[in-house]
Enzyme design. Sequence first.
Site, PDB file in Angstrom:
ATOM      1  N   CYS A  45      46.069  40.560  38.309  1.00  0.00           N
ATOM      2  CA  CYS A  45      44.820  40.170  39.034  1.00  0.00           C
ATOM      3  C   CYS A  45      45.006  39.802  40.355  1.00  0.00           C
ATOM      4  CB  CYS A  45      44.451  38.986  38.036  1.00  0.00           C
ATOM      5  SG  CYS A  45      42.474  38.777  38.527  1.00  0.00           S
TER       6      CYS A  45
ATOM      7  N   HIS B  43      45.162  39.650  31.853  1.00  0.00           N
ATOM      8  CA  HIS B  43      46.079  38.345  31.741  1.00  0.00           C
ATOM      9  C   HIS B  43      46.298  38.267  30.241  1.00  0.00           C
ATOM     10  CE1 HIS B  43      45.296  36.542  35.550  1.00  0.00           C
ATOM     11  NE2 HIS B  43      43.811  36.828  35.330  1.00  0.00           N
TER      12      HIS B  43
ATOM     13  N   ARG C 156      30.845  38.680  38.403  1.00  0.00           N
ATOM     14  CA  ARG C 156      32.475  38.197  37.875  1.00  0.00           C
ATOM     15  C   ARG C 156      32.730  38.788  36.442  1.00  0.00           C
ATOM     16  NH1 ARG C 156      35.820  35.040  40.270  1.00  0.00           N
ATOM     17  NH2 ARG C 156      37.545  34.342  38.942  1.00  0.00           N
TER      18      ARG C 156
END
Length: 241
Positions: free
Chosen positions: A94, A195, A128
Amino acid sequence: MKERPIRIVSIYPTLLGTYGDGGNVAALSHIASLHGLAADILTISPGMVIPDDADIYVMGGGEDTAQVAAANALRASGALTRAVDKGASVLAICAGYQLLGHEFPDADGNAAPGLGLLDVFTDRLPKRAVGELAAEPIRAGLTSVTQMLTGYENHGGATHLGAGVTPLALVTSGVGNGDGTEGAITGRVIGTYLHGPCLVRNPLLAETLLGWAIGQHLDPIVEDAVEELRRERLGSATMSK
Ligand code: GLN
């Protein structure tokens, strides 16, 4: 096999280590031990000198401001670039992925310079990306990773891939880079939005990194354990019905 321990460097986990990304280093060390390989882990805090002669460098995700601080310190150090030139591998998640590229947005949306180790740049997604991410690996870059890649994503950045990189995978669920692809690889430098921690959920990727470090393909050990766990869970899910 390599006699000396595999040297793993955890870069700035206090700045870059959201959503359990520190688990990637633990996974590398654990999977190495399953293969009978010793691993030394060096954790780098801001201000410490980063060695340029380790085997695997790991970076996690982070908030925009921490990401800029990490990128500036890494650019000033130059160690990661030297290490990659010497053949080291990098796994960056990320924010870590974004800062390996040419530029990424800071907290105000202005372009901040990255390391240029991956031919990508990042700007803002229209919305997002938060949630589960699944992607089918592309065999061009990572021949040893055959299973679906999965993880958790939470980022505002859209990453655009240049001609010098190959995407890691094609998104089947979630957002990833924002154009239907997920992550990027060039040589032994890997960036991804996964993640999870990524290497716990995708142990074949850990075995790839360890295999590169010892210069030899590792037959996956963990795959069996993961399969066993899945069967166990399926069994208990059926029993509790
Ligand atoms: N700050 C970056 C973004 O929002 C990275 C976020 C993260 O690492 N989770 O795109």
